[in-house]
Design a protein around this motif. Structure first.
Motif, PDB file in Angstrom:
ATOM      1  N   GLY A  33      -7.359   0.674  -2.304  1.00  0.00           N
ATOM      2  CA  GLY A  33      -6.371   0.564  -3.359  1.00  0.00           C
ATOM      3  C   GLY A  33      -6.889   0.977  -4.723  1.00  0.00           C
ATOM      4  O   GLY A  33      -6.177   1.586  -5.516  1.00  0.00           O
ATOM      5  N   LYS A  34      -8.153   0.662  -5.024  1.00  0.00           N
ATOM      6  CA  LYS A  34      -8.707   0.988  -6.332  1.00  0.00           C
ATOM      7  C   LYS A  34      -8.696   2.496  -6.572  1.00  0.00           C
ATOM      8  O   LYS A  34      -8.262   2.966  -7.638  1.00  0.00           O
ATOM      9  CB  LYS A  34     -10.132   0.441  -6.437  1.00  0.00           C
ATOM     10  CG  LYS A  34     -10.855   0.831  -7.724  1.00  0.00           C
ATOM     11  CD  LYS A  34     -12.285   0.310  -7.737  1.00  0.00           C
ATOM     12  CE  LYS A  34     -13.049   0.824  -8.939  1.00  0.00           C
ATOM     13  NZ  LYS A  34     -14.451   0.337  -8.963  1.00  0.00           N
ATOM     14  N   THR A  35      -9.158   3.257  -5.596  1.00  0.00           N
ATOM     15  CA  THR A  35      -9.176   4.720  -5.737  1.00  0.00           C
ATOM     16  C   THR A  35      -7.772   5.266  -5.915  1.00  0.00           C
ATOM     17  O   THR A  35      -7.532   6.151  -6.752  1.00  0.00           O
ATOM     18  CB  THR A  35      -9.835   5.357  -4.499  1.00  0.00           C
ATOM     19  OG1 THR A  35     -11.182   4.898  -4.403  1.00  0.00           O
ATOM     20  CG2 THR A  35      -9.815   6.870  -4.589  1.00  0.00           C
ATOM     21  N   THR A  36      -6.831   4.734  -5.149  1.00  0.00           N
ATOM     22  CA  THR A  36      -5.446   5.192  -5.242  1.00  0.00           C
ATOM     23  C   THR A  36      -4.872   4.933  -6.629  1.00  0.00           C
ATOM     24  O   THR A  36      -4.205   5.795  -7.212  1.00  0.00           O
ATOM     25  CB  THR A  36      -4.588   4.488  -4.178  1.00  0.00           C
ATOM     26  OG1 THR A  36      -5.168   4.694  -2.886  1.00  0.00           O
ATOM     27  CG2 THR A  36      -3.165   5.017  -4.183  1.00  0.00           C
ATOM     28  N   ILE A  37      -5.132   3.758  -7.170  1.00  0.00           N
ATOM     29  CA  ILE A  37      -4.613   3.418  -8.508  1.00  0.00           C
ATOM     30  C   ILE A  37      -5.240   4.324  -9.567  1.00  0.00           C
ATOM     31  O   ILE A  37      -4.554   4.814 -10.471  1.00  0.00           O
ATOM     32  CB  ILE A  37      -4.883   1.945  -8.837  1.00  0.00           C
ATOM     33  CG1 ILE A  37      -4.155   1.030  -7.845  1.00  0.00           C
ATOM     34  CG2 ILE A  37      -4.409   1.622 -10.254  1.00  0.00           C
ATOM     35  CD1 ILE A  37      -4.585  -0.426  -7.949  1.00  0.00           C
ATOM     36  N   GLY A  66      -1.718  -1.234   3.042  1.00  0.00           N
ATOM     37  CA  GLY A  66      -1.398  -0.153   2.110  1.00  0.00           C
ATOM     38  C   GLY A  66      -0.183   0.621   2.549  1.00  0.00           C
ATOM     39  O   GLY A  66       0.714   0.925   1.759  1.00  0.00           O
ATOM     40  N   ARG A  67      -0.118   0.947   3.853  1.00  0.00           N
ATOM     41  CA  ARG A  67       1.025   1.695   4.366  1.00  0.00           C
ATOM     42  C   ARG A  67       2.310   0.876   4.309  1.00  0.00           C
ATOM     43  O   ARG A  67       3.369   1.382   3.931  1.00  0.00           O
ATOM     44  CB  ARG A  67       0.764   2.148   5.807  1.00  0.00           C
ATOM     45  CG  ARG A  67       0.152   3.539   5.892  1.00  0.00           C
ATOM     46  CD  ARG A  67      -0.353   3.842   7.275  1.00  0.00           C
ATOM     47  NE  ARG A  67      -1.674   3.234   7.472  1.00  0.00           N
ATOM     48  CZ  ARG A  67      -2.443   3.476   8.529  1.00  0.00           C
ATOM     49  NH1 ARG A  67      -2.017   4.276   9.478  1.00  0.00           N
ATOM     50  NH2 ARG A  67      -3.630   2.918   8.625  1.00  0.00           N
ATOM     51  N   PHE A  74       0.961   8.250  -0.342  1.00  0.00           N
ATOM     52  CA  PHE A  74      -0.229   7.581  -0.865  1.00  0.00           C
ATOM     53  C   PHE A  74      -0.539   6.288  -0.125  1.00  0.00           C
ATOM     54  O   PHE A  74      -1.634   5.748  -0.260  1.00  0.00           O
ATOM     55  CB  PHE A  74      -0.064   7.309  -2.364  1.00  0.00           C
ATOM     56  CG  PHE A  74      -0.477   8.456  -3.249  1.00  0.00           C
ATOM     57  CD1 PHE A  74      -1.655   8.398  -3.983  1.00  0.00           C
ATOM     58  CD2 PHE A  74       0.302   9.596  -3.342  1.00  0.00           C
ATOM     59  CE1 PHE A  74      -2.034   9.447  -4.798  1.00  0.00           C
ATOM     60  CE2 PHE A  74      -0.065  10.652  -4.149  1.00  0.00           C
ATOM     61  CZ  PHE A  74      -1.247  10.583  -4.880  1.00  0.00           C
ATOM     62  N   GLY A  75       0.414   5.760   0.667  1.00  0.00           N
ATOM     63  CA  GLY A  75       0.122   4.588   1.476  1.00  0.00           C
ATOM     64  C   GLY A  75      -0.998   4.853   2.470  1.00  0.00           C
ATOM     65  O   GLY A  75      -1.855   3.999   2.714  1.00  0.00           O
ATOM     66  N   PHE A  76      -1.012   6.055   3.030  1.00  0.00           N
ATOM     67  CA  PHE A  76      -2.086   6.440   3.951  1.00  0.00           C
ATOM     68  C   PHE A  76      -3.406   6.590   3.196  1.00  0.00           C
ATOM     69  O   PHE A  76      -4.462   6.200   3.692  1.00  0.00           O
ATOM     70  CB  PHE A  76      -1.719   7.755   4.662  1.00  0.00           C
ATOM     71  CG  PHE A  76      -0.537   7.628   5.569  1.00  0.00           C
ATOM     72  CD1 PHE A  76      -0.710   7.269   6.902  1.00  0.00           C
ATOM     73  CD2 PHE A  76       0.749   7.850   5.103  1.00  0.00           C
ATOM     74  CE1 PHE A  76       0.378   7.136   7.747  1.00  0.00           C
ATOM     75  CE2 PHE A  76       1.843   7.724   5.945  1.00  0.00           C
ATOM     76  CZ  PHE A  76       1.662   7.368   7.275  1.00  0.00           C
ATOM     77  N   ALA A 123       4.093   7.088  -9.981  1.00  0.00           N
ATOM     78  CA  ALA A 123       4.457   5.712 -10.343  1.00  0.00           C
ATOM     79  C   ALA A 123       4.557   4.826  -9.113  1.00  0.00           C
ATOM     80  O   ALA A 123       4.069   3.688  -9.099  1.00  0.00           O
ATOM     81  CB  ALA A 123       5.774   5.698 -11.110  1.00  0.00           C
ATOM     82  N   GLY A 124       5.187   5.330  -8.050  1.00  0.00           N
ATOM     83  CA  GLY A 124       5.303   4.550  -6.820  1.00  0.00           C
ATOM     84  C   GLY A 124       3.956   4.185  -6.221  1.00  0.00           C
ATOM     85  O   GLY A 124       3.710   3.008  -5.914  1.00  0.00           O
ATOM     86  N   PRO A 125       3.055   5.148  -6.027  1.00  0.00           N
ATOM     87  CA  PRO A 125       1.727   4.809  -5.516  1.00  0.00           C
ATOM     88  C   PRO A 125       0.972   3.819  -6.398  1.00  0.00           C
ATOM     89  O   PRO A 125       0.236   2.965  -5.887  1.00  0.00           O
ATOM     90  CB  PRO A 125       1.012   6.163  -5.491  1.00  0.00           C
ATOM     91  CG  PRO A 125       2.103   7.153  -5.312  1.00  0.00           C
ATOM     92  CD  PRO A 125       3.275   6.597  -6.075  1.00  0.00           C
ATOM     93  N   ASN A 126       1.120   3.929  -7.708  1.00  0.00           N
ATOM     94  CA  ASN A 126       0.442   2.979  -8.595  1.00  0.00           C
ATOM     95  C   ASN A 126       0.903   1.555  -8.331  1.00  0.00           C
ATOM     96  O   ASN A 126       0.094   0.626  -8.189  1.00  0.00           O
ATOM     97  CB  ASN A 126       0.719   3.367 -10.054  1.00  0.00           C
ATOM     98  CG  ASN A 126       0.045   2.448 -11.043  1.00  0.00           C
ATOM     99  OD1 ASN A 126       0.521   1.358 -11.318  1.00  0.00           O
ATOM    100  ND2 ASN A 126      -1.074   2.886 -11.602  1.00  0.00           N
ATOM    101  N   GLN A 127       2.202   1.368  -8.248  1.00  0.00           N
ATOM    102  CA  GLN A 127       2.740   0.021  -8.029  1.00  0.00           C
ATOM    103  C   GLN A 127       2.435  -0.481  -6.627  1.00  0.00           C
ATOM    104  O   GLN A 127       2.060  -1.636  -6.429  1.00  0.00           O
ATOM    105  CB  GLN A 127       4.239   0.032  -8.276  1.00  0.00           C
ATOM    106  CG  GLN A 127       4.621   0.337  -9.718  1.00  0.00           C
ATOM    107  CD  GLN A 127       6.096   0.558  -9.858  1.00  0.00           C
ATOM    108  OE1 GLN A 127       6.676   1.467  -9.270  1.00  0.00           O
ATOM    109  NE2 GLN A 127       6.747  -0.277 -10.635  1.00  0.00           N
TER     110      GLN A 127
END
Length: 442
Positions: free
Chosen positions: A306-310, A143-144, A297-299, A344-348
Motif C-alpha cells: 500500500g505504501k508504494t501505491t500511495i 488491496g484488490r 492499482f488494486g493488483f 485519486a481512486g488508488p490513493n484512497q
C-alpha cells in the motif's frame, strides 16, 4: 485447511462493495460536480461568495466528523453496533439529500445547513463501512477487494451522472413537469441520488453481518468501556507507531483530495466557463478514469504494498494539480482532470487497505474511526485555504494551487511508514480460502 487459514464470503464481499456503488452517487453529484456548482451559481449571491460559503460547509463537516468518529468507532467496537450505526447514518444522509431539492435562489442557510447534515452522516457512515474491510478481506487480497469497492463506487457515480445528464439536465423539456425557470431539473438530481443510495445499499444490510461481540451493559456501562478502549489505544500508540505514521501522513495528503473533490466542478465552471452539462460530462470521464485506476492499482497494491501505491499516486496527483493550475486551455484542464481521476481512486483505496493490514482484530471500528479522524481533523485547512486565497486574490486559480502543498508534505511524511512492521504488529491471519455464500449464510 490450516488453523491460520482465512475464509471469506464472496457474497458478503460483493454486497459490501455494492455499498460503494450506492454512496458514490452522493460524492459525485452532490459534493463534487452538480450540487456544489449549482450552490455557487444558483443559490449563493455570486460565484466568489458561493465558493467561500461552500468551503465553510465542507470545513464544518470535517470538524464535526473529526470529533465524533473515534469515539463512535470505539462504542461500535465495544457494543457490536457497527451495522446499526451504519444504517442510521445511511438513512440520515439519504433523507437530508432528498431535502436538498427544496432550497432555491437566496436560501443559502437552508441549503448549506442541509448539505452539512447530509455530509456529516455520509462521512460517519464511511467509518463503519470501512471497518468491515479487515473482517471481510484476507490480507493477501485486501488491496484488490478495497480496489474493487472503489472501482465499483466510481462506476456507480458515473452511471448516476449519466442518468442525471440525460434524464434531468439535458432535455429541452425536463420530465415530471420540472421547471427550468426555478432550476428544478437541477435540484431534482438530489432526489435521484437519494433513491440511488437507498436502493443499492440494501444488499449490505441483508448479507454482511456484524462480528459477534460479548454482551456489554448498555448506556453508561458501554460509554465507560468505549472511553477505556480509547485511552488504552492512546497509551499503546508506541506499539502501533506505523498506524500513527500512516494516519499522520494521511492527515495532510487527504486534505488535497478533499479540496479537489469539493471544488473541482466549481473551478471548471468559474475559471474555464464550463456549463452544468459540461461539468457532468467532465465528471463522467473522470469517473471512468478513476474506476479504471482503482481497479488496476488494486493488483499493484497487493503485489508491491500500500505504501508504494500511495506514493506513486501522490507523485501523479502533484503533477496533475500543477497542470490544472498553470493551464489556460480546456484541453489542459481535461488532461489534468483525467490524470487526477486515474490516481485519486488508488490513493484512497490503498490508504484504506494499508490501514486494514495494520488493524489488530477487534479494534476495526475504532481504528477506522481514527482513519476518519485523520481525514477530517485538518480537512478544513484545504477548503479553508482555497476559499481564503480565492476571496483575497479574487482568483480560483491561486486558490486551487494550495493543494500542491498538501500532496508534497503528505508524501514526505508517508516515507517514514514501515509497512512490514505494521503488518507484523497487527498479527492478522494471511492465508486465504474462498467460501461459497451458501456455506456462510445466516
Amino acid at each position: 485447511m490450516t488453523t491460520n487459514q482465512r475464509v471469506y464470503d464472496r457474497r458478503a464481499v460483493a454486497a459490501w462493495s455494492l455499498y460503494d456503488f450506492a454512496n458514490s452517487a452522493f460524492t459525485t453529484l452532490v459534493v463534487t460536480f452538480v450540487y456544489a456548482t449549482f450552490f455557487t451559481v444558483g443559490i449563493a449571491p455570486n460565484e466568489i461568495e458561493g465558493t467561500s460559503l461552500w468551503s465553510l460547509g465542507v470545513t464544518l463537516t470535517g470538524l464535526v466528523v473529526a470529533l465524533l468518529s473515534p469515539y463512535a468507532g470505539a462504542i461500535a467496537d465495544r457494543g457490536g453496533y457497527r451495522k446499526r450505526f451504519l444504517l442510521l447514518c445511511t438513512v440520515v444522509c439519504i433523507l437530508a439529500t432528498a431535502v436538498l431539492y427544496f432550497p432555491v435562489k437566496g436560501q443559502v442557510v437552508f441549503a448549506l445547513t442541509t448539505f452539512i447534515v447530509a455530509n456529516i452522516a455520509f462521512e460517519m457512515a464511511n467509518v463503519f463501512y470501512n471497518a468491515f474491510l479487515p473482517d471481510l478481506a484476507p490480507q493477501s487480497l485486501i488491496g484488490r477487494i478495497s480496489g474493487y469497492g472503489w472501482a465499483l463506487g466510481y462506476v456507480g457515480g458515473l452511471l448516476c451522472l449519466v442518468v442525471a445528464l440525460f434524464v434531468f439536465v439535458n432535455p429541452e423539456t425536463p420530465p415530471f413537469g420540472l421547471s427550468k425557470a426555478t432550476a428544478a431539473h437541477i435540484r431534482a438530481t438530489n432526489l435521484l441520488v437519494a433513491a440511488w443510495f437507498a436502493v443499492f445499499s440494501i444488499p449490505l444490510f441483508l448479507w454482511v453481518r456484524d462480528p459477534k461481540k460479548a454482551p456489554l451493559p448498555p448506556g453508561a456501562g458501554l460509554l465507560r468501556e468505549a472511553n477505556r478502549q480509547l485511552v488504552n489505544t492512546f497509551h499503546e500508540v508506541r506499539r502501533f507507531r506505523q498506524v500513527f505514521r500512516l494516519l499522520l501522513a494521511r492527515l495532510i495528503y487527504n486534505d488535497g483530495l478533499v479540496t479537489i473533490f469539493a471544488f473541482g466542478g466549481i473551478y471548471a465552471a468559474g475559471t474555464f466557463g464550463f456549463t452544468t452539462q459540461e461539468i457532468i460530462v467532465f465528471g463522467i470521464v473522470l469517473n471512468v478514469a478513476a474506476g479504471l485506476g482503482a481497479w488496476a492499482f488494486g493488483f499493484l497494491d497487493d503485489r508491491f504494498g500500500g505504501k508504494t501505491t500511495i506514493l506513486i499516486s501522490l507523485a501523479g496527483l502533484t503533477a496533475a494539480s500543477l497542470l490544472a493550475v498553470l493551464t489556460t486551455s480546456r484541453t489542459g484542464l481535461w488532461a489534468a482532470g483525467i490524470l487526477i481521476g486515474l490516481l485519486a481512486g488508488p490513493n484512497q483505496s490503498a490508504s484504506r487497505s494499508l490501514l486494514g493490514r495494520f488493524v489488530p482484530p477487534g479494534l476495526e471500528n475504532e481504528f477506522y474511526g481514527f482513519f476518519a479522524f485523520s481525514g477530517k481533523l485538518t480537512a478544513f485547512l484545504g477548503p479553508f485555504l482555497l476559499g481564503r486565497l480565492t476571496g483575497l486574490f479574487e482568483s480560483q486559480r491561486l486558490g486551487v494551487s494550495s493543494v500542491l502543498l498538501f500532496f508534497i508534505v503528505g508524501g514526505l511524511l508517508l516515507l517514514r511508514v514501515n509497512e512490514r512492521e505494521g503488518i507484523a504488529v497487527a498479527g492478522r491471519p494471511t492465508d486465504v480460502a474462498p467460501l461459497a455464500a451458501e456455506e456462510n449464510s445466516p
